[in-house]
Write a protein that holds these residues in place. Structure first.
Motif, short mmCIF file in Angstrom:
data_model
loop_
_atom_site.label_atom_id
_atom_site.label_comp_id
_atom_site.label_asym_id
_atom_site.label_seq_id
_atom_site.Cartn_x
_atom_site.Cartn_y
_atom_site.Cartn_z
N SER A 298 0.85 -1.19 0.00
CA SER A 298 0.00 0.00 0.00
C SER A 298 0.89 1.24 0.00
O SER A 298 1.86 1.31 0.76
N LEU A 300 0.89 4.99 1.06
CA LEU A 300 0.13 5.74 2.05
C LEU A 300 0.32 7.24 1.88
O LEU A 300 1.24 7.69 1.18
N TYR A 311 0.67 8.47 13.45
CA TYR A 311 0.62 8.06 12.05
C TYR A 311 0.45 6.55 11.89
O TYR A 311 -0.41 6.08 11.13
N THR A 314 -3.13 5.42 13.08
CA THR A 314 -4.27 5.87 12.29
C THR A 314 -4.18 5.46 10.83
O THR A 314 -5.18 5.06 10.23
N GLN A 315 -2.99 5.55 10.24
CA GLN A 315 -2.85 5.31 8.80
C GLN A 315 -2.54 3.85 8.45
O GLN A 315 -2.76 3.44 7.32
N ILE A 316 -2.06 3.07 9.43
CA ILE A 316 -1.65 1.69 9.12
C ILE A 316 -2.47 0.69 9.93
O ILE A 316 -3.26 -0.08 9.38
N ASN A 318 -5.03 0.96 12.01
CA ASN A 318 -6.49 1.11 12.00
C ASN A 318 -7.07 1.21 10.59
O ASN A 318 -8.27 1.42 10.44
N ASN A 319 -6.24 1.06 9.59
CA ASN A 319 -6.67 1.16 8.20
C ASN A 319 -6.99 -0.25 7.68
O ASN A 319 -6.08 -1.05 7.42
N ARG A 320 -8.27 -0.57 7.55
CA ARG A 320 -8.68 -1.92 7.16
C ARG A 320 -8.36 -2.26 5.72
O ARG A 320 -8.38 -3.43 5.33
N SER A 321 -8.06 -1.26 4.92
CA SER A 321 -7.76 -1.53 3.51
C SER A 321 -6.34 -2.04 3.31
O SER A 321 -6.00 -2.50 2.22
N ILE A 322 -5.52 -1.94 4.34
CA ILE A 322 -4.13 -2.37 4.23
C ILE A 322 -4.02 -3.84 4.62
O ILE A 322 -4.48 -4.28 5.67
N LYS A 324 -2.13 -6.84 6.12
CA LYS A 324 -1.15 -6.83 7.22
C LYS A 324 -0.77 -8.25 7.64
O LYS A 324 -1.59 -9.16 7.63
#
Length: 445
Positions: A298, A300, A311, A314-316, A318-322, A324
């Motif tokens: 991804s 970002l 960062y 919030t951006q990684i 908690n980001n369900r589109s990433i 992991k």
């Protein structure tokens, strides 16, 4: 010569000494206990007139280069070196201290530290001048004023103090006229609140001026962690003759399954902040481009000083589109890095990519690096942990490239590496690539 508590000795009078190194050592039974040496550069009023006059591992060099902090060798733990000729006249004393990191919160005390000492050495010859063993009378304290280097009749003397403080580093900061931010960085706050000294600090003799009260002095803000790190980056750039160089900076973060604990422990967030300080110095926009990858990748939003605080969360996380914590696959994310800088956002500015990985890199990664040698991109790989880095370790042996466009450093515990050491390693090969890339016309001279 062994010093006793309260003893004062001449440093420069009658001696050919211009630079002096204070080497600190100690032993603990608890491997989790953190101990740090620091120096407070004080005026005649007995306070730090500027935030920058607090020298420690997060701010290891004074603005004039007169005092430096470093990890020590040969059995010592840390060292502080004072170049006496560089000290400005307004610095009347230097307080040398030892503190336990978060001692109040973790209930780590001086009674848990054995054999603390400081060795005074002539930096130029290396010979030991004096040794001061201290702390045997301390129990619950979390900080010590070890000694003071001070001016007297145009010469420099040393006073063996050995006085304990409650309240840790925060208490010392307040005592010397600095204000600790309640939610500030861990580098400058070993406790959340100011405390009073365990015992009043007295002059050791009549030739050591007493410290006047500082209660009426206006409070000062300690530099934020990102500001401190930017200063360390600037020092590194000057050392490596990189001042004035412009570059776009990006970071690629491994988020495969073996990295899960490092994300949860906040280590990756700390890495982002540390690399952001590099971007702030290299990039006109002060932004850091970010990628994460496992078997997918991804790209970002870039991170800046305004929004780096949470960062990673919030951006990684908690980001369900990433995607992991899967397996690792480096080539696709590397191709996207190349695509961004050579097709989507093509500029003349060189690119500095820091690639964080904890092992098991695919062999196809080397093919991508080989192909990318003609691009204005330098790849700085950082291996963390104890896994296999065979592919990355072989980067320097790769032949057939127009320029050597990649480097690898291995840091077992990156969270335990000082900022000064980290930046020195990250920026070690970049200037050589810049020179070679200019000679080959890959980037403009």
């Amino acid at each position: 010569m062994q010093l006793l508590k309260g003893q004062k000795v001449d440093i420069t009078k009658g001696n050919n000494i211009s630079d002096i190194t204070f080497s600190f050592g100690w032993t603990t039974t608890n491997a989790q206990m953190g101990i740090d040496a620091a120096a407070f550069l004080l005026s005649e009023r007995g306070i730090c007139e500027r935030d920058e006059d607090f020298i420690f591992y997060g701010n290891p060099v004074s603005q004039d280069g007169a005092v430096t902090h470093a990890a020590a060798a040969q059995g010592d733990k840390e060292s502080l070196t004072v170049f006496l000729s560089r000290l400005p006249q307004q610095i009347a004393r230097i307080a040398l201290t030892l503190t336990i990191y978060e001692g109040e919160q973790l209930n780590h005390r001086m009674k848990d530290v054995s054999g603390p000492y400081v060795r005074l050495q002539n930096r130029q010859g290396g010979e030991e001048l004096y040794r001061f063993d201290y702390g045997s009378d301390l129990t619950e304290e979390t900080a010590i004023v070890v000694g003071e280097l001070y001016r007297h009749n145009g010469e420099w003397k040393f006073s063996a103090v050995g006085s304990g403080f409650n309240g840790g580093l925060a208490a010392l900061c307040v005592h010397y006229g600095l204000e600790v931010e309640g939610t500030g960085s861990a580098e400058v706050a070993a406790a959340a609140e100011a405390a009073v000294p365990a015992e009043p600090q007295q002059a050791a003799a009549t030739d050591l001026p007493a410290v006047p009260p500082v209660e009426a002095e206006p409070a000062k803000n300690v530099l934020s962690s990102i500001d401190l790190r930017k200063r360390i980056v600037q020092f590194t750039l000057e050392k490596k003759q990189l001042t004035g160089v412009r570059a776009r900076v990006g970071i690629v973060l491994d988020i495969s399954g073996s990295m899960r604990n490092l994300y949860a422990a906040g280590v990756v967030q700390e890495v982002v902040e540390r690399i952001l300080a590099v971007a702030a110095k290299f990039d006109d926009n002060g932004s850091l481009d970010v990628w994460v990858y496992d078997n997918e990748f991804s790209r970002l939003p870039s991170v800046t000083e305004r929004d780096f605080g949470q960062y990673v969360k919030t951006q990684i996380l908690n980001n369900r589109s990433i995607h992991k914590f899967g397996r690792n696959n480096e080539p696709p994310v590397m191709e996207d890095v190349i695509r961004k800088y050579t097709k989507e956002d093509q500029e003349d500015t060189p690119v500095f990519i820091i690639f964080i990985n904890d092992g098991g890199v695919l062999k196809l990664t080397r093919k991508v690096i080989m192909k990318a040698a003609v691009q204005p991109i330098f790849w700085q790989f950082v291996g963390i942990g104890y896994s296999d880095f065979e592919v990355l370790e072989g980067l320097d042996n790769m032949s057939g490239r127009i320029v050597d466009n990649a480097d690898f450093v291995h840091l077992d515990r990156i969270e335990q590496v000082s900022d000064e050491e980290l930046y020195d390693k990250l920026l070690n090969e970049f200037p050589h690539w810049l020179k070679a890339a200019k000679e080959k016309g890959i980037i403009r001279a």
